[in-house]
Scaffold this active site. Structure first.
Site, short mmCIF file in Angstrom:
data_model
loop_
_atom_site.label_atom_id
_atom_site.label_comp_id
_atom_site.label_asym_id
_atom_site.label_seq_id
_atom_site.Cartn_x
_atom_site.Cartn_y
_atom_site.Cartn_z
N LYS A 62 0.83 -1.21 0.00
CA LYS A 62 0.00 0.00 0.00
C LYS A 62 0.86 1.25 0.00
O LYS A 62 0.51 2.26 -0.61
CB LYS A 62 -0.95 -0.01 1.21
CG LYS A 62 -2.00 -1.11 1.15
CD LYS A 62 -2.88 -1.09 2.39
CE LYS A 62 -3.93 -2.19 2.32
NZ LYS A 62 -4.78 -2.22 3.54
N ASP A 118 5.89 -1.87 11.78
CA ASP A 118 4.69 -2.46 12.37
C ASP A 118 4.63 -2.03 13.83
O ASP A 118 5.45 -2.46 14.65
CB ASP A 118 4.76 -3.99 12.26
CG ASP A 118 3.52 -4.68 12.80
OD1 ASP A 118 2.63 -3.98 13.35
OD2 ASP A 118 3.44 -5.92 12.69
N ASN A 149 2.33 10.23 12.93
CA ASN A 149 0.90 10.35 12.67
C ASN A 149 0.14 9.06 12.93
O ASN A 149 -1.05 9.10 13.28
CB ASN A 149 0.70 10.79 11.21
CG ASN A 149 -0.67 10.43 10.67
OD1 ASN A 149 -1.66 11.06 11.00
ND2 ASN A 149 -0.72 9.38 9.85
N TYR A 169 -9.16 5.77 24.09
CA TYR A 169 -8.46 6.54 23.05
C TYR A 169 -7.94 7.86 23.62
O TYR A 169 -6.79 8.24 23.39
CB TYR A 169 -9.41 6.80 21.88
CG TYR A 169 -8.82 7.72 20.83
CD1 TYR A 169 -7.97 7.22 19.85
CD2 TYR A 169 -9.13 9.08 20.80
CE1 TYR A 169 -7.42 8.06 18.88
CE2 TYR A 169 -8.58 9.92 19.85
CZ TYR A 169 -7.75 9.40 18.88
OH TYR A 169 -7.20 10.24 17.94
N LYS A 214 -3.79 9.29 24.20
CA LYS A 214 -3.24 10.58 23.76
C LYS A 214 -2.79 11.44 24.96
O LYS A 214 -1.81 12.18 24.87
CB LYS A 214 -4.31 11.33 22.96
CG LYS A 214 -4.73 10.65 21.66
CD LYS A 214 -3.57 10.56 20.67
CE LYS A 214 -4.03 10.04 19.33
NZ LYS A 214 -2.91 9.96 18.36
#
Length: 345
Positions: free
Chosen positions: A76, A99, A126, A213, A217
């Site tokens: 990809k 990975d 990112n 989540y 962060k």
């Protein structure tokens, strides 16, 4: 120099107001006409799709000379690279495998960067993961979003720091920005009192589809709070950038439920979501527009923003220290503490 920890604590009496201001009222800060990355090398993780892909394109648009697409699927990644080469034939674009479910892969990537690159100017971390149900990474035993959004991202950062210091251009610091989220300002983090902390975050019964989540962060903000005491902005500028809620990034690809739920989520994205181009501009602003003044900053709405209030409290500082120590213990196999200490030399 004023980092986010030196600002007055963020006060969020009603988070929807923050969301509205961030999504619709903040003014983008695009690079100036004189911005030119000729001769520079950049690494972008998760860069075959979404904001990573768009951030890579924007760097190339600023005449970046060498781009490393750090991706899990090389196939990809090569497809993305071929599209970029058609538009920017002058640039050297390489695809490297990484990975984030594998510590061995992360170590191999950092070693490859050290051996094969003579110069590194920009790193955009990112790559991230949002899961709506509990999943464990078999190779590490950690919950998947905690693994990718915090542990693996921070391990890669630690391993790259000495490399960046050694390979920066003389007299100019390298830049690293880590994907963050305004949602940290609304994190509940109800298990923050647990000692040790990391096993509690891995426990299936503690998984929260929303807060897990946010906590991942938030942990990166806590780590950065301490990291700036070891890393000089003269060597490497490290900051966090919030791209806000962005449509078209497959964020909800794991969302279970009826077609109606998925459709409503998609419609909300179309109405309220930033475009990938606008979201990725927050990363570009962080590594191109911002300088030493952004070291240790949480950048939201294209400007420095305080951390969540918890971090400024006595309790929060204790949790922040626990996160620091447990992180370094997790990465003892990679010599993490020694690498961070070496940044002071």
């Amino acid at each position: 120099m004023t980092g986010s920890r030196d600002l007055e604590p963020s006060q969020v009496p009603f988070f929807p107001n923050v969301f509205f201001n961030n999504q619709f009222k903040a003014k983008p800060q695009w690079p100036g006409k004189d911005a030119n990355l000729t001769g520079q090398t950049a690494i972008v993780t998760g860069s075959n799709v979404g904001m990573g892909y768009e951030a890579a394109l924007q760097l190339l648009g600023l005449k970046l000379s060498h781009l490393i697409l750090a991706v899990r699927s090389v196939e990809k990644g090569q497809h993305a690279a071929s599209q970029m080469r058609e538009k920017y034939p002058y640039a050297k674009i390489d695809v490297w495998a990484i990975d984030l479910f594998s510590y061995d892969s992360i170590q191999a990537f950092a070693k490859k960067a050290d051996v094969e690159l003579s110069r590194i100017d920009i790193v955009i971390l990112n790559a991230g993961r949002a899961r709506f149900e509990y999943h464990k990474v078999d190779r590490t035993g950690h919950e998947e979003s905690f693994q990718v959004n915090y542990l693996s991202t921070i391990l890669l950062l630690i391993l790259l720091l000495p490399v960046l210091k050694a390979k920066r251009t003389a007299g100019r610091p390298a830049h690293v920005t880590i994907a963050s989220a305004a949602l940290t300002l609304d994190a509940k983090f109800i298990h923050r009192g647990k000692t040790p902390l990391f096993p509690a975050l891995d426990a299936p019964e503690n998984f929260d589809r929303d807060d897990s989540y946010r906590v991942g962060k938030l942990l990166a903000q806590m780590f950065l709070w301490n990291l700036v005491d070891y890393v000089s902005a003269d060597d490497v500028i490290v900051n966090l950038a919030d791209p806000a809620f962005v449509r078209g990034t497959d964020f909800a690809r794991d969302l279970k439920g009826s077609a109606v739920v998925r459709t409503l989520f998609g419609l909300f994205g179309l109405i309220a979501g930033r475009s990938p181009k606008l979201g990725a501009s927050c990363y570009i602003d962080a590594v191109v527009n911002k300088g030493k003044e952004s070291h240790g900053c949480f950048l939201m709405s294209w400007k420095a923003h305080p951390f969540p209030p918890l971090l400024y409290t006595t309790e929060g500082k204790a949790v922040t220290q626990r996160v620091w120590e447990e992180t370094l213990a997790e990465f003892e196999f990679a010599g993490a503490r020694q690498k961070i200490e070496s940044m002071k030399a």
